[in-house]
Scaffold this motif. Structure first.
Motif, PDB file in Angstrom:
ATOM      1  N   THR A  42      -3.651  -5.347   6.991  1.00 18.95           N
ATOM      2  CA  THR A  42      -3.905  -6.072   5.744  1.00 18.95           C
ATOM      3  C   THR A  42      -3.750  -5.140   4.554  1.00 18.95           C
ATOM      4  N   MET A  43      -4.293  -3.940   4.658  1.00 21.73           N
ATOM      5  CA  MET A  43      -4.169  -2.955   3.579  1.00 21.73           C
ATOM      6  C   MET A  43      -2.704  -2.664   3.273  1.00 21.73           C
ATOM      7  N   LYS A  44      -1.928  -2.356   4.287  1.00 25.36           N
ATOM      8  CA  LYS A  44      -0.523  -2.002   4.080  1.00 25.36           C
ATOM      9  C   LYS A  44       0.242  -3.150   3.425  1.00 25.36           C
ATOM     10  N   ARG A  45       0.019  -4.343   3.942  1.00 20.98           N
ATOM     11  CA  ARG A  45       0.746  -5.502   3.412  1.00 20.98           C
ATOM     12  C   ARG A  45       0.447  -5.735   1.934  1.00 20.98           C
ATOM     13  N   LEU A  46      -0.821  -5.664   1.574  1.00 23.14           N
ATOM     14  CA  LEU A  46      -1.201  -5.969   0.197  1.00 23.14           C
ATOM     15  C   LEU A  46      -0.858  -4.835  -0.764  1.00 23.14           C
ATOM     16  N   VAL A  47      -1.019  -3.598  -0.337  1.00 19.75           N
ATOM     17  CA  VAL A  47      -0.658  -2.474  -1.215  1.00 19.75           C
ATOM     18  C   VAL A  47       0.841  -2.498  -1.493  1.00 19.75           C
ATOM     19  N   GLN A  48       1.628  -2.717  -0.464  1.00 21.24           N
ATOM     20  CA  GLN A  48       3.076  -2.771  -0.653  1.00 21.24           C
ATOM     21  C   GLN A  48       3.461  -3.905  -1.592  1.00 21.24           C
ATOM     22  N   GLU A  49       2.805  -5.063  -1.442  1.00 19.36           N
ATOM     23  CA  GLU A  49       3.114  -6.209  -2.291  1.00 19.36           C
ATOM     24  C   GLU A  49       2.715  -5.953  -3.743  1.00 19.36           C
ATOM     25  N   MET A  50       1.458  -5.569  -3.977  1.00 20.22           N
ATOM     26  CA  MET A  50       0.954  -5.428  -5.352  1.00 20.22           C
ATOM     27  C   MET A  50       1.610  -4.291  -6.122  1.00 20.22           C
ATOM     28  N   SER A  51       2.100  -3.280  -5.420  1.00 21.36           N
ATOM     29  CA  SER A  51       2.721  -2.150  -6.099  1.00 21.36           C
ATOM     30  C   SER A  51       4.242  -2.254  -6.146  1.00 21.36           C
ATOM     31  N   SER A  52       4.777  -3.396  -5.749  1.00 21.10           N
ATOM     32  CA  SER A  52       6.222  -3.578  -5.835  1.00 21.10           C
ATOM     33  C   SER A  52       6.636  -3.779  -7.294  1.00 21.10           C
ATOM     34  N   ASP A  53       7.902  -3.555  -7.584  1.00 20.79           N
ATOM     35  CA  ASP A  53       8.408  -3.723  -8.949  1.00 20.79           C
ATOM     36  C   ASP A  53       8.243  -5.152  -9.449  1.00 20.79           C
ATOM     37  N   ALA A  54       8.144  -6.101  -8.524  1.00 19.04           N
ATOM     38  CA  ALA A  54       7.987  -7.496  -8.929  1.00 19.04           C
ATOM     39  C   ALA A  54       6.700  -7.720  -9.719  1.00 19.04           C
ATOM     40  N   TYR A  55       5.703  -6.851  -9.523  1.00 16.76           N
ATOM     41  CA  TYR A  55       4.428  -6.984 -10.227  1.00 16.76           C
ATOM     42  C   TYR A  55       4.401  -6.178 -11.528  1.00 16.76           C
ATOM     43  N   GLU A  56       5.467  -5.460 -11.813  1.00 18.83           N
ATOM     44  CA  GLU A  56       5.689  -4.770 -13.092  1.00 18.83           C
ATOM     45  C   GLU A  56       4.518  -3.899 -13.522  1.00 18.83           C
ATOM     46  N   GLY A  57       3.806  -3.306 -12.579  1.00 25.45           N
ATOM     47  CA  GLY A  57       2.723  -2.398 -12.926  1.00 25.45           C
ATOM     48  C   GLY A  57       1.402  -3.066 -13.229  1.00 25.45           C
ATOM     49  N   ARG A  58       1.290  -4.381 -13.027  1.00 28.04           N
ATOM     50  CA  ARG A  58       0.018  -5.115 -13.122  1.00 28.04           C
ATOM     51  C   ARG A  58      -0.722  -4.894 -14.445  1.00 28.04           C
ATOM     52  N   ALA A  59      -0.014  -4.937 -15.545  1.00 19.63           N
ATOM     53  CA  ALA A  59      -0.689  -4.797 -16.841  1.00 19.63           C
ATOM     54  C   ALA A  59      -1.439  -6.073 -17.178  1.00 19.63           C
ATOM     55  N   PRO A  60      -2.629  -5.974 -17.765  1.00 21.94           N
ATOM     56  CA  PRO A  60      -3.335  -7.174 -18.217  1.00 21.94           C
ATOM     57  C   PRO A  60      -2.484  -7.977 -19.191  1.00 21.94           C
TER      58      PRO A  60
END
Length: 559
Positions: A42-60
């Motif tokens: 679960t950790m690997k899957r979610l870290v890879q997803e959230m830190s992908s370029d598709a999330y553009e750095g997760r800025a508020p």
């Protein structure tokens, strides 16, 4: 800005007693929790997803926020958790996005020679003011105020005898005694106090009426290089909104490279090194820089928006009105200073996709193990990178009153350097709940150690601090540097590599070659401590004399 992977640390605040106010840990607590372990898959899957370029750095306030919120809600829903805020998954956090444009150099004139610092490589500047599309500080007299501290209880006031209203103050980072070898001194010796944090420096400068507040960057007392300052302070910034638009704040706040500060002092006929030494001494008096005056200007693109904290609840079975809190920040820097290869997305894989994924992995493990006696609250907060804004908002507007919140754990940048023999606890000995962590560590054959670099002030650099200020005990630790494979030399090398090459930069990206053994061990600790808390009748407190003890006592007495 938060800490590097190797010294991210912790408020150790979770040792409870059956009776409020007891100082000794309980003789017995819940036995070892159910034999369920958090899932690394679960950790690997979610870290890879959230830190992908598709999330553009997760800025508020960005498309990356929308993707992150949708992902977390989907995960918590799938596990069967409940929306934790009166039927909603979210708590709105009012923010203002400020993007500085057309930034002029920061210039100092009137001395022996003019000094000019350019935006980015030599200085950074911004503002907390949320209603001013243009900031202009012009010909502002300059005053060196040492460490910029006003601490009456310590008999220390760097602003004594000087009026800085409308002036530009130059400030040193950290505390006057940060170079001490021990933990005794007017400001706890090597251990940074809140007076040493850059956030405090700007707060006090504003209270003193300064038009501009500029901190001199120095790598050792700051605990990070200029690359971190530049990447963190350029591009869109987020500040908390207020009814008056933060009108009482200084017009301009920022940092300047040390060599430029030295040139500034030389232009005023002063030696920076000598002045820094003088500022360490009790009785230091602020030093006006003669005829030197500062000027800087910039335009602001302003955008008001509500970012969101995510709140998920796993109801308790017998004491559902008592809560154990798990927290992590989901945000990162978005697009930032580009790397040489042109990559300008600060993906935030370690910081803090790991901590956010850990929230889900812990929720998943607790669902599999079955409900605890107390309810468990999983809180993913926004805008930590902008100054703990999401957790600060929750602290002032808690979804669950703090007198119903038992304590909790905060997770920020889990170590992917491998399994360590120790964990580093910042604030070790502050609370009664050292025993909870110690029991869990004993089962793993590991130990808790004090932070090796207390001068870096990690206690004040993650979301646990926002809750501690309201009296809530929180546990926050990191995997230590004494690695099973390679010892402290390998651990320190990994920490330094992360700080220099990835922390708050575009290369904090998911790596399939990471060593997850340390992450799993640390997750088990969080799981054990949290589940123990959720199955006892105990209430954590701080040790007698701790700075947060009176707040907790008053809060619990109110209940």
């Amino acid at each position: 800005m938060r800490s590097s992977i190797a010294a991210i640390a912790a408020v150790l605040a979770l040792s409870a007693c059956a009776t409020d106010g007891m100082d000794a840990p309980p003789a017995s607590v819940a036995a070892a929790p159910d034999a369920v372990e958090p899932s690394i898959d679960t950790m690997k899957r979610l870290v890879q997803e959230m830190s992908s370029d598709a999330y553009e750095g997760r800025a508020p306030g960005s498309a990356g926020e929308e993707k992150t919120l949708a992902l977390l809600v989907a995960e918590f829903s799938k596990l069967g958790l409940k929306p934790g805020n009166k039927g909603s998954w979210f708590q709105d956090v009012p923010l203002v996005e400020i993007n500085a444009k057309n930034v002029s150099p920061l210039t100092f004139t009137g001395g022996k020679s003019a000094v000019s610092a350019t935006y980015g490589p030599e200085m950074v500047v911004g503002t907390y003011r949320t209603t001013q599309p243009k900031i202009a500080v012009k010909d502002s007299p300059v005053v060196f105020v040492g460490y910029g501290i006003n601490a009456p209880e310590k008999g220390w006031n760097d602003y004594a005898g000087v009026d800085v209203k409308g002036k530009t103050v130059i400030i040193l980072v950290n505390d006057p005694d940060y170079e001490a070898t021990g933990l005794t001194g007017p400001f706890n010796g090597r251990a940074m106090t809140y007076y040493g944090r850059w956030t405090y420096k700007y707060e006090e400068a504003a209270r003193q009426g300064a038009a501009a507040a500029i901190i001199v960057h120095d790598t050792v007392p700051a605990a990070y290089g200029w690359n971190v300052v530049q990447s963190s302070w350029t591009g869109a910034q987020h500040v908390a909104d207020s009814a008056d638009g933060n009108a009482k704040q200084s017009s301009a706040i920022g940092w300047i490279q040390k060599d430029k500060a030295a040139a500034l002092f030389a232009s005023a006929g002063l030696d920076l090194t000598a002045q820094m030494a003088a500022a360490k001494q009790a009785g230091f008096k602020a030093v006006p820089l003669g005829a030197v005056k500062a000027s800087v200007s910039f335009d602001n693109d302003l955008r008001r928006h509500s970012s969101k904290n995510v709140v998920a609840m796993l109801p308790g079975k017998s004491r559902p009105d008592d809560y154990v809190l798990y927290s992590a920040h989901w945000d990162h820097l978005g697009r930032c200073q580009a790397a040489p290869d042109g990559d300008d997305i600060c993906n935030g894989a370690v910081d803090n996709a790991t901590g956010t994924a850990a929230l889900v992995a812990l929720a998943e493990a607790n669902v599999k193990a079955g409900p605890t006696d107390r309810s468990q609250l999983f809180l993913a907060v926004t805008a930590e990178e902008s100054g703990l804004l999401g957790s600060a908002y929750y602290g002032s507007n808690p979804v669950v009153p703090f007198n119903q919140t038992v304590g909790g754990v905060n997770m920020d940048a889990l170590s992917v350097a491998g399994l360590a023999k120790n964990v580093v606890v910042i604030g070790k000995g502050k609370s009664q709940l050292d025993a909870y962590l110690d029991r869990a560590l004993t089962a793993q054959g590991r130990v808790a150690t004090v932070e090796p670099t207390p001068e870096k002030g990690y206690y004040y650099r993650s979301d646990h601090f926002s809750f501690a200020k309201h009296g809530l005990p929180m546990l926050y630790f990191e995997g230590g540097e004494d690695l099973v494979n390679g010892g402290t030399a390998a651990g320190m090398a990994a920490a330094e590599d992360y700080t220099q090459n990835r922390y708050h930069g575009p290369k904090d990206e998911y790596d399939p070659n990471w060593d997850w053994t340390g992450v799993l061990a640390d997750l088990k600790l969080y799981y054990t401590v949290g589940r123990d808390l959720a199955n006892t009748t105990d209430w954590p407190n701080w040790v007698e004399g701790d700075e947060f003890r009176a707040i907790r006592d008053k809060d619990r007495a109110g209940k």
